[in-house]
Design an enzyme around this catalytic site. Structure first.
Site, short mmCIF file in Angstrom:
data_model
loop_
_atom_site.label_atom_id
_atom_site.label_comp_id
_atom_site.label_asym_id
_atom_site.label_seq_id
_atom_site.Cartn_x
_atom_site.Cartn_y
_atom_site.Cartn_z
N ASP A 246 0.70 -1.07 0.05
CA ASP A 246 -0.15 0.06 -0.08
C ASP A 246 0.87 1.33 0.20
O ASP A 246 2.04 1.21 0.40
CB ASP A 246 -1.00 -0.02 1.14
CG ASP A 246 -1.82 -0.93 1.33
OD1 ASP A 246 -2.16 -1.63 0.03
OD2 ASP A 246 -2.19 -1.59 2.53
N LYS A 247 0.33 2.34 -0.24
CA LYS A 247 1.07 3.65 -0.54
C LYS A 247 1.80 3.97 0.82
O LYS A 247 3.03 4.49 0.75
CB LYS A 247 -0.08 4.75 -0.91
CG LYS A 247 0.67 6.21 -0.99
CD LYS A 247 -0.40 7.14 -1.20
CE LYS A 247 0.47 8.43 -1.44
NZ LYS A 247 -0.53 9.32 -1.65
#
Length: 448
Positions: A246-247
Site C-alpha cells: 500500500d502507498k
C-alpha cells in the site's frame, strides 16, 4: 512461531557494504536493535553443475529444463483431457510451461483462442473433457508509462529480479492523481527502457489503497517489453510487479525483469511459499499476545476503499480466505501500544490492516481502519499518567501513515533455484515513533 532473530548470521562478501550501512543505522538508532536481521542473505540449494550452461534462443534454464522468456506466437492445439470442468485461462496456463496466466488472458481477450472452433473472448469460460482448444499467444504490447529518474533503494539486483526497499508514501504503479513519481516510473528509468508515447490513452486505476498484495486477479492483462514484465489493462500499469505494498506501507518488494521470472514468482505467491514478515505499531495490545487470525476478508460495501473481516452476515462483498500469524515483540507505553510482528500465510488486499482492526488493535496512523491519531492518543492516555499526556500528544502528531513495514522477504530465485532472503529495518519515521514509545516504557515479550 519462531521469534525474531536477535543475532546476525554471517554475510557473503557481496553483502559487506550493506552490512556496514546497517551497522551505521543501528548506531544512530540503538532502541531498534531487537529488530536486527541481515538485510541481504541467501543460501544456494543448487550448483552450476545442476543446470545446463548454454541456454539457446529465447529460452532460460531452470531446474534442468529450458524455459521461454518470450511467448509471442506460441501456438497450442489440444483436446482437454482428464478434467471435469476448468477455466479456459487456467487450462492454457497449465499447458504452456512458465507462461503467466495474465498473458494468456490477454490472448483470449484479443480473439486468439477458440474452443471447438468458436472464438472465446472470456477468460473465465469453462472447458470440459473433450473440448478442442486452439490458441495463439499474442504479441508483446508497447509500454504505457514514462521512465523517471527517481532514486530507488535497490537491495538486490540481477538480470532476472530486482528487490527494492519502497519508502512510505510512494505509490507502486501509475493511477489517476499519481501518474508520475511511482515505483514503476523509477523502474522503467533504472532499467533504461525507452520512453513510450501514451497514444492518448488515459491511465485509469482504482485508488492505490485498493492494491492487492498479490497480483492474481483474473482481470489483469500482462504484456512485456524488452524482457521487463508489464501488467496493463484499464485498471493499471505495472511493470514486472508481482505483488504490491500500500502507498503508506514501507519495505521490501520483489520485481520480475522477464516473463518467466514473473510467472515463477507469481506461482510462489499463489502457493504461499513466499516468506513475508511485517512489523507494526498497534493501538493497544492484542490478547493473547500471539495467535493466528484466520478469517476471510472482503470489500466493505459501505466504504469501497476498505476491506472488512467476514464474520457472517456482514456488509461485505465476496470474501476470500485470509490468514495472518501475529506475535507481540514489545508492549510499549504502559500497554497503550505494541510492536507486533506479522507473518502472512495469504496476501490479500489490506490483509494485516483488516485483521488488526478485527482483533481490536488497529495500526497506529491507519485512518481507514480506525487507527486515527485520536484513537492512538486515547489508547495511550488510558494507560499512562496525565503528567505525560502532553508528551503523548506530541508523539501522536508525528503519525502520517499506517505504522506498517515489510521487514523480511524470502523467495526461491526463479532461474537459479537459490533460496534468497532479504531484510531491511523500518525507516526513520517509524523508528522515531518507536523510540518515543520505548522511552515511556517497554516490556519485551519472550517465547510468545
Amino acid at each position: 512461531m519462531s521469534p525474531i532473530s536477535l543475532t546476525c548470521p554471517s554475510f557473503t562478501p557481496a553483502s559487506r557494504t550493506l552490512t556496514n550501512s546497517l551497522t551505521s543505522f543501528f548506531h544512530r538508532n540503538p532502541p531498534i536493535r531487537s529488530l536486527i536481521h541481515p538485510r541481504v542473505s541467501f543460501t544456494s540449494t543448487s550448483t552450476a553443475s545442476d543446470l545446463d550452461d548454454e541456454p539457446q534462443g529465447e529460452e532460460e534454464v531452470f531446474s534442468g529444463r529450458r524455459q521461454r522468456t518470450n511467448y509471442t506466437g506460441v501456438q497450442l492445439e489440444e483436446r482437454v483431457e482428464d478434467v471435469g470442468k476448468i477455466r479456459l485461462d487456467t487450462w492454457i496456463s497449465n499447458r504452456i510451461s512458465g507462461i503467466s496466466r495474465a498473458r494468456v488472458q490477454s490472448s483470449i481477450r484479443s480473439g486468439l483462442v477458440s474452443v471447438n472452433h468458436r472464438v472465446i473472448v472470456k477468460a473465465s469460460h469453462m472447458v470440459r473433457h473433450g473440448d478442442k482448444v486452439e490458441c495463439t499467444i499474442c504479441e508483446l504490447q508497447p509500454l504505457k508509462a514514462e521512465g523517471e529518474d527517481i532514486a530507488l533503494d535497490i537491495v538486490y539486483e540481477d538480470e532476472n529480479v530486482l528487490v527494492v526497499n519502497k519508502p512510505a508514501h510512494m505509490v507502486v504503479h501509475p493511477a489517476p492523481g499519481n501518474a508520475t513519481g511511482t515505483l514503476v516510473n523509477g523502474i522503467l528509468h533504472h532499467c533504461s527502457l525507452p520512453t513510450p508515447s501514451f497514444q492518448d490513452q488515459e491511465l485509469v486505476s482504482d485508488s492505490d489503497d485498493l492494491s492487492d498484495n498479490e497480483l492474481d486477479e483474473p482481470s489483469l492483462n500482462q504484456t512485456y517489453s524488452k524482457d521487463l514484465g508489464f501488467d496493463t489493462n484499464q485498471a493499471s500499469i505495472r511493470p514486472g510487479i508481482v505483488h504490491r505494498l500500500d502507498k503508506g506501507t514501507s519495505g521490501l518488494l520483489v520485481v520480475a525483469k522477464d516473463e518467466h521470472s514473473h510467472a515463477h514468482l507469481s506461482q510462489q505467491f499463489k502457493q504461499h511459499t513466499i516468506q513475508r514478515i511485517y512489523v507494526s505499531l498497534t493501538c493497544g495490545v492484542p490478547f493473547p499476545t500471539s495467535g493466528r487470525a484466520d478469517i476471510p476478508i472482503g470489500r466493505d460495501l459501505t466504504n469501497r476503499i476498505r476491506m472488512i473481516a467476514d464474520t457472517g452476515p456482514t456488509k461485505c462483498g465476496k470474501s476470500r480466505h485470509a490468514a495472518s500469524r501475529y506475535r507481540v515483540v514489545e508492549i510499549l507505553a504502559g500497554g497503550g501500544c505494541a510492536l507486533v510482528e506479522w507473518k502472512l500465510e495469504t496476501g490479500l488486499t489490506h490483509q494485516i490492516r483488516a485483521h488488526a482492526k478485527y482483533l481490536g488493535i488497529p495500526l497506529m496512523g491507519d485512518e481507514v481502519y480506525g487507527g486515527s491519531r485520536s484513537m492512538a492518543l486515547s489508547r495511550l492516555q488510558q494507560k499512562n499518567p496525565s503528567s505525560i499526556h502532553s508528551q503523548l500528544s506530541q508523539l501522536v502528531l508525528k503519525l502520517n501513515r499506517p505504522c506498517l513495514h515489510a521487514l523480511t522477504l524470502g523467495f526461491t530465485h526463479p532461474c537459479t533455484g537459490e533460496k534468497m532472503q532479504f531484510s531491511c529495518l523500518p525507516p526513520v519515521d517509524f523508528a522515531e515513533i518507536l523510540t518515543g514509545l520505548r522511552n515511556i516504557s517497554t516490556k519485551k515479550i519472550k517465547g510468545s
